[in-house]
Design an enzyme around this catalytic site. Structure first.
Site, mmCIF file in Angstrom:
data_model
loop_
_atom_site.group_PDB
_atom_site.id
_atom_site.type_symbol
_atom_site.label_atom_id
_atom_site.label_comp_id
_atom_site.label_asym_id
_atom_site.label_seq_id
_atom_site.Cartn_x
_atom_site.Cartn_y
_atom_site.Cartn_z
ATOM 1 N N LYS A 1 0.834 -1.212 0.163
ATOM 2 C CA LYS A 1 -0.085 0.065 0.012
ATOM 3 C C LYS A 1 0.901 1.436 0.026
ATOM 4 O O LYS A 1 1.865 1.473 0.890
ATOM 5 C CB LYS A 1 -0.793 0.022 1.354
ATOM 6 N N HIS A 2 0.535 1.957 -0.840
ATOM 7 C CA HIS A 2 1.566 3.223 -1.212
ATOM 8 C C HIS A 2 3.114 3.145 -0.943
ATOM 9 O O HIS A 2 3.826 3.518 -0.325
ATOM 10 C CB HIS A 2 1.179 4.230 0.158
ATOM 11 N N ASN B 1 12.946 5.466 7.859
ATOM 12 C CA ASN B 1 13.443 4.373 8.819
ATOM 13 C C ASN B 1 12.496 3.228 8.925
ATOM 14 O O ASN B 1 11.242 3.563 8.902
ATOM 15 C CB ASN B 1 13.798 4.980 10.128
ATOM 16 N N HIS C 1 15.176 4.954 0.786
ATOM 17 C CA HIS C 1 14.779 6.372 0.974
ATOM 18 C C HIS C 1 13.798 6.543 -0.174
ATOM 19 O O HIS C 1 13.490 6.281 -1.133
ATOM 20 C CB HIS C 1 15.823 7.300 0.587
#
Length: 536
Positions: free
Chosen positions: A287-288, A430, A536
């Site tokens: 999801k996303h 993170n 990232h």
């Protein structure tokens, strides 16, 4: 000579050009005979080379060899055949420039008004595993030179590099000539064709040198589809194929469902990349761009049931990837709730019948799973440039781990630590992943501090237990994986309070001793890998 119909001049005008002579020299002969027959019926003189000429003669068409046009034979095993002034002069001469036309007359150069060329199959030769010499021999020289010449002279010459354009050009010839706008489009496509070809050669030669990040990195892609919009409706977007043939969302076949969106493709590829890390049956729910549920089991249907149960709230409207063909058992589960996309290597006919009722569900079939490739480049745009790095293909290896605490993980915990370590690599930093019995129970993603990532993962584990009416948080007895070291003991203390029994992390913090001491106080087995997995 070219007949010009209309008053417009140049690609920006309204003029049409009616070709009188066409030069055809193709490796991909798809559609060649139909095109050539249509040209001949329109009164176009056909000139060709080698194998293309033979194919046309075999079809009963009259064709002249390039050697007859130039008065010079093909030499050096065909390496030199079209590199001649009577070819390039015929392509480059401006028909509206008296000086050009006088030079053509003086040197006996006839005009070539239509060029049909596609190039030696270099990429296919490389992909076949051919040796260095064979690959080099499939670097086309004359073809790109002719394509560039014809495309440069787009005011007067049309160039065809894609069989998909043949029919439309024949239609325009039948209507009185090739329109200026069409010549402009074909010229752009031609330069893109040669640019992509050269990019493939440059990349291959860099690979021969072992240079994954050469001084000049040349990229090219072929548009597969124009998308409705990008991440948001006000952004434009399109899908491109990089020519590598690597299985993934870009190369998958859509078996059913609505048109794919930019976000669908991003999430589907992210889910597939994680699923490809496992040899055993696995299901991944994304999801996303972040996995919200991942599980392994004896078969894909069982794995999906576990993965969805890991976070059923987030799984709603999610994207699912499995590393096994979709069978009927899995299809029944997929049809139960609302999902956006399912991506898998294949689908059995019975499963296709079951999913057909969910006509909006997008099903992508890749044919295979993308193998982890440490040489594959991952690109990220920057203002004024981009970053390139090799993919994170590092795999967990318990033999290289260091047990930092008095307590060592047992066999079951070690299996879960391997599983969690694979998953955390695909979670935005993170990141903290909690796992138990081959399934995630809590994932904390994309936080500015690691302690917040741990807190979210623990909250997810607790809320999952409440949803399932379980007495204890799912973190109890689980293992935790961290994508980078714990900078302080606070994140580990939270995991310990939640009942986590084993932790895997890279180590390397200035406060490693504090983190290890906290683990020992709580009886936690802590192992370090020395490998960070930021995403990232």
């Amino acid at each position: 000579m070219t007949a010009v119909v209309g008053t417009g001049r140049g690609a920006g005008g309204t003029g049409r050009t009616m070709p009188r002579r066409a030069l055809l020299s193709v490796s991909d002969k798809d559609g060649l005979v139909d095109l050539a027959r249509g040209l001949a019926e329109a009164g176009v003189d056909l000139v060709s080379t080698g194998g293309t000429a033979r194919a046309l003669r075999d079809a009963g068409l009259a064709v002249r060899e390039v050697a007859e046009l130039t008065g010079f034979p093909e030499v050096m095993d065909g390496r030199v055949k079209t590199l001649h002034p009577k070819v390039h002069g015929g392509l480059l001469a401006r028909r509206d420039d008296p000086g050009h036309m006088a030079a053509a007359e003086a040197h006996g150069i006839g005009m070539i008004d239509l060029l049909v060329v596609n190039l030696y199959p270099f990429a296919a030769t490389v992909a076949s595993g051919a040796g260095f010499a064979d690959c080099v021999e499939n670097i086309d020289v004359g073809g790109p030179a002719m394509i560039r010449a014809a495309a440069k002279n787009l005011d007067h010459v049309a160039v065809l590099t894609d069989p998909a354009d043949y029919a439309a050009v024949l239609d325009e010839i039948g209507e009185g000539g090739i329109a200026a706008g069409t010549r402009l489009r074909l010229a752009q496509a031609a330069f893109a064709h040669t640019a992509r070809y050269d990019a493939a050669i440059a990349g291959w030669l860099a690979g021969q040198r072992g240079d994954l990040l050469p001084a000049t990195l040349t990229l090219a892609g072929r548009r597969v589809a124009a998308l409705r919009y990008g991440e948001n409706p006000h952004q434009q977007a399109a899908l491109y194929d990089d020519g590598s043939g690597r299985p993934g969302a870009a190369t998958a076949r859509q078996a059913q469902g609505k048109a794919l969106s930019y976000n669908n493709l991003m999430d589907a590829d992210a889910a597939l990349a994680l699923a490809a890390e496992f040899d055993v049956p696995v299901a991944v729910v994304v999801k996303h761009a972040n996995p919200c549920g991942v599980a392994v089991a004896d078969d894909a249907a069982m794995a999906f049931a576990k993965a969805r149960a890991a976070d059923p709230v987030s799984a709603y409207g999610g994207i699912v990837a499995v590393n096994r063909p979709i069978d009927a058992a899995l299809a029944r589960q997929l049809a139960e709730g609302f999902l956006e996309v399912v991506i898998a290597p294949a689908m059995e006919p019975a499963a296709a019948d079951l999913l057909a009722a969910r006509s909006a569900l997008r099903v992508l079939l890749t044919g295979a799973m993308p193998a982890p490739d440490p040489d594959r480049l991952v690109l990220r745009p920057l203002s004024g440039g981009f970053l390139a790095q090799t993919d994170d293909a590092e795999r967990p290896d318990p033999a290289r781990w260091s047990v930092a605490t008095r307590q060592a993980p047992d066999a079951g915990q070690t299996r879960d630590l391997v599983f969690a370590q694979i998953v955390v690599k695909h979670v935005r930093s993170n990141a903290i992943v909690l796992a138990r019995d081959g399934a995630t129970v809590g994932i904390g993603a994309g936080q500015m501090s690691r302690v917040d990532a741990a807190r979210i993962a623990i909250d997810k584990a607790a809320s999952g237990a409440r949803e399932a009416q379980e007495l204890l948080s799912r973190a109890a007895g689980a293992v935790a994986a961290s994508d980078a070291f714990f900078p302080f003991a606070d994140g580990l203390e939270l995991c310990a309070a939640a009942g986590v029994k084993a932790v895997i992390q890279p180590g390397g913090s200035k406060r490693d001793d504090e983190v290890i001491a906290a683990a020992d106080r709580h009886g936690i087995a802590l192992v370090t890998t020395g490998v960070r997995h930021f995403r990232h």
